[in-house]
Motif scaffolding. Sequence first.
Motif, PDB file in Angstrom:
ATOM      1  N   MET A   4      18.939   0.835  66.100  1.00 55.87           N
ATOM      2  CA  MET A   4      18.209   2.309  66.123  1.00 55.87           C
ATOM      3  C   MET A   4      18.243   2.776  64.169  1.00 55.87           C
ATOM      4  O   MET A   4      17.836   3.267  64.511  1.00 55.87           O
ATOM      5  N   ASP A   5      19.368   2.409  64.253  1.00 57.34           N
ATOM      6  CA  ASP A   5      20.997   3.440  63.024  1.00 57.34           C
ATOM      7  C   ASP A   5      19.710   2.794  61.663  1.00 57.34           C
ATOM      8  O   ASP A   5      19.298   3.635  60.695  1.00 57.34           O
ATOM      9  N   ILE A   6      19.363   1.702  61.687  1.00 64.01           N
ATOM     10  CA  ILE A   6      18.683   1.133  60.245  1.00 64.01           C
ATOM     11  C   ILE A   6      17.248   1.506  59.858  1.00 64.01           C
ATOM     12  O   ILE A   6      16.598   2.561  58.950  1.00 64.01           O
ATOM     13  N   ILE A   7      16.720   1.707  61.628  1.00 67.74           N
ATOM     14  CA  ILE A   7      15.436   1.930  60.907  1.00 67.74           C
ATOM     15  C   ILE A   7      15.522   4.079  61.512  1.00 67.74           C
ATOM     16  O   ILE A   7      14.336   4.014  60.429  1.00 67.74           O
ATOM     17  N   ALA A   8      16.808   4.936  61.903  1.00 66.53           N
ATOM     18  CA  ALA A   8      16.421   6.508  60.913  1.00 66.53           C
ATOM     19  C   ALA A   8      16.514   6.400  60.084  1.00 66.53           C
ATOM     20  O   ALA A   8      15.893   7.025  58.994  1.00 66.53           O
ATOM     21  N   SER A   9      17.124   5.139  59.568  1.00 70.31           N
ATOM     22  CA  SER A   9      18.004   5.812  57.454  1.00 70.31           C
ATOM     23  C   SER A   9      16.315   4.812  56.972  1.00 70.31           C
ATOM     24  O   SER A   9      16.558   5.861  56.008  1.00 70.31           O
ATOM     25  N   ILE A  10      15.576   3.948  57.234  1.00 73.80           N
ATOM     26  CA  ILE A  10      14.320   4.296  56.553  1.00 73.80           C
ATOM     27  C   ILE A  10      13.438   5.074  56.552  1.00 73.80           C
ATOM     28  O   ILE A  10      13.051   5.207  55.539  1.00 73.80           O
ATOM     29  N   ARG A  11      13.538   6.108  57.649  1.00 74.55           N
ATOM     30  CA  ARG A  11      12.777   7.070  57.923  1.00 74.55           C
ATOM     31  C   ARG A  11      12.993   7.697  56.801  1.00 74.55           C
ATOM     32  O   ARG A  11      12.369   8.807  55.974  1.00 74.55           O
ATOM     33  N   ARG A  12      14.415   8.064  57.025  1.00 77.55           N
ATOM     34  CA  ARG A  12      14.889   9.167  56.018  1.00 77.55           C
ATOM     35  C   ARG A  12      14.773   9.213  54.484  1.00 77.55           C
ATOM     36  O   ARG A  12      14.087   9.583  54.385  1.00 77.55           O
ATOM     37  N   ASN A  13      14.888   7.624  54.368  1.00 75.95           N
ATOM     38  CA  ASN A  13      14.846   7.149  53.218  1.00 75.95           C
ATOM     39  C   ASN A  13      12.702   7.593  52.137  1.00 75.95           C
ATOM     40  O   ASN A  13      12.844   8.387  51.836  1.00 75.95           O
ATOM     41  N   SER A  14      12.663   6.856  53.129  1.00 76.74           N
ATOM     42  CA  SER A  14      10.660   7.175  53.683  1.00 76.74           C
ATOM     43  C   SER A  14      10.938   8.586  53.535  1.00 76.74           C
ATOM     44  O   SER A  14       9.982   9.278  52.367  1.00 76.74           O
ATOM     45  N   LEU A  15      11.162   9.237  54.374  1.00 75.01           N
ATOM     46  CA  LEU A  15      10.702  11.210  53.786  1.00 75.01           C
ATOM     47  C   LEU A  15      11.546  11.399  52.750  1.00 75.01           C
ATOM     48  O   LEU A  15      10.594  12.296  51.528  1.00 75.01           O
ATOM     49  N   GLY A  16      12.383  11.685  52.546  1.00 69.65           N
ATOM     50  CA  GLY A  16      12.789  11.872  50.973  1.00 69.65           C
ATOM     51  C   GLY A  16      12.544  11.284  50.049  1.00 69.65           C
ATOM     52  O   GLY A  16      11.688  12.303  48.494  1.00 69.65           O
ATOM     53  N   LEU A  17      12.167   9.607  49.661  1.00 66.02           N
ATOM     54  CA  LEU A  17      10.851  10.151  48.518  1.00 66.02           C
ATOM     55  C   LEU A  17       9.711  10.279  48.260  1.00 66.02           C
ATOM     56  O   LEU A  17       9.083  10.510  47.419  1.00 66.02           O
ATOM     57  N   GLY A  18       9.154  10.132  49.643  1.00 66.87           N
ATOM     58  CA  GLY A  18       7.684  11.446  49.895  1.00 66.87           C
ATOM     59  C   GLY A  18       7.893  12.600  49.024  1.00 66.87           C
ATOM     60  O   GLY A  18       6.856  12.807  48.183  1.00 66.87           O
ATOM     61  N   ILE A  19       9.004  13.001  50.140  1.00 64.58           N
ATOM     62  CA  ILE A  19       8.707  14.492  49.502  1.00 64.58           C
ATOM     63  C   ILE A  19       9.390  14.491  47.545  1.00 64.58           C
ATOM     64  O   ILE A  19       8.934  15.241  46.890  1.00 64.58           O
ATOM     65  N   PHE A  20      10.360  13.328  47.000  1.00 66.27           N
ATOM     66  CA  PHE A  20      10.085  12.927  45.874  1.00 66.27           C
ATOM     67  C   PHE A  20       9.051  13.385  44.910  1.00 66.27           C
ATOM     68  O   PHE A  20       9.131  13.971  43.865  1.00 66.27           O
ATOM     69  N   ALA A  21       8.109  12.818  45.188  1.00 66.28           N
ATOM     70  CA  ALA A  21       6.567  12.343  44.607  1.00 66.28           C
ATOM     71  C   ALA A  21       6.162  13.369  44.690  1.00 66.28           C
ATOM     72  O   ALA A  21       5.199  13.280  43.973  1.00 66.28           O
ATOM     73  N   VAL A  22       5.780  13.865  46.178  1.00 72.45           N
ATOM     74  CA  VAL A  22       4.697  15.397  46.170  1.00 72.45           C
ATOM     75  C   VAL A  22       5.232  16.459  44.655  1.00 72.45           C
ATOM     76  O   VAL A  22       4.655  16.922  44.559  1.00 72.45           O
ATOM     77  N   VAL A  23       6.886  16.995  45.343  1.00 71.70           N
ATOM     78  CA  VAL A  23       7.573  17.804  43.877  1.00 71.70           C
ATOM     79  C   VAL A  23       7.344  17.407  43.165  1.00 71.70           C
ATOM     80  O   VAL A  23       6.918  18.166  42.101  1.00 71.70           O
ATOM     81  N   THR A  24       7.525  16.123  42.013  1.00 68.14           N
ATOM     82  CA  THR A  24       7.302  15.271  41.165  1.00 68.14           C
ATOM     83  C   THR A  24       5.454  15.559  40.569  1.00 68.14           C
ATOM     84  O   THR A  24       5.579  16.333  39.254  1.00 68.14           O
ATOM     85  N   ALA A  25       4.775  14.946  41.337  1.00 66.24           N
ATOM     86  CA  ALA A  25       3.589  15.252  41.277  1.00 66.24           C
ATOM     87  C   ALA A  25       3.183  16.997  40.690  1.00 66.24           C
ATOM     88  O   ALA A  25       1.992  16.393  39.965  1.00 66.24           O
ATOM     89  N   GLY A  26       3.347  17.708  41.269  1.00 68.34           N
ATOM     90  CA  GLY A  26       3.474  19.427  41.151  1.00 68.34           C
ATOM     91  C   GLY A  26       3.856  19.747  40.504  1.00 68.34           C
ATOM     92  O   GLY A  26       3.444  20.172  39.086  1.00 68.34           O
TER      93      GLY A  26
END
Length: 204
Positions: free
Chosen positions: A1-23
């Motif tokens: 479960m910890d691994i899945i949560a970590s993947i989700r957090r990283n994915s969310l972080g990358l998504g936010i980074f991509a949106v901010v960079t594009a903006g």
Amino acid sequence: MDIIASIRRNSLGLGIFAVVTAGFIAVTQQFTKATIEKNIIEAQLAAFSEILPSDRYNNELYTDVITLNDSLLGSSEPHHAYLARMNNEVTAIIFETTAPGGYNGNLELLVAIDKNSIVTGTRIISHKETPGLGDKVDVKKSPWVHSFVGTFLGEDQDKKWQVKKDGGEFDQFTGATITPRAVVRSIKNTLIYFEQNKDSLLKR
């Protein structure tokens, strides 16, 4: 479960980074667009002043523009031509032309021709020629392009309008004949176009 949560957090972080960079990129492009356009206009006006004396016209040269379509201008694509006027009469025209057949592709030129069919100047505004060889057509690299000032077609146009290696009057460069050959041919064709359409162009 910890691994899945970590993947989700990283994915969310990358998504936010991509949106901010594009903006950020979009906002930067919007703010710099006007500056880039202004710089392009200033660069083109500077080139105009180098190839056509300012005492030949008193109009806003950059805005007095027509669009031409003719293979003599180097391609079937539309080319701009800028009309220089003195008291509303056309005294010269600056043509945008394409020189196909360069060593590394097409070259884009400005060719200024006055109402007496004489070249007042020309500049290579875009090219991909080899540094140290074909790029000597660029006025920043050599004064070669100045050799066209004061030239015209004349009766011996076929013989004259070639590089010296081909029996003409224009120098080629050591190890680089293809590029100057393409430029000579392009300026000659622009003069032919001007002669063929002179009456209508000067009446605009």
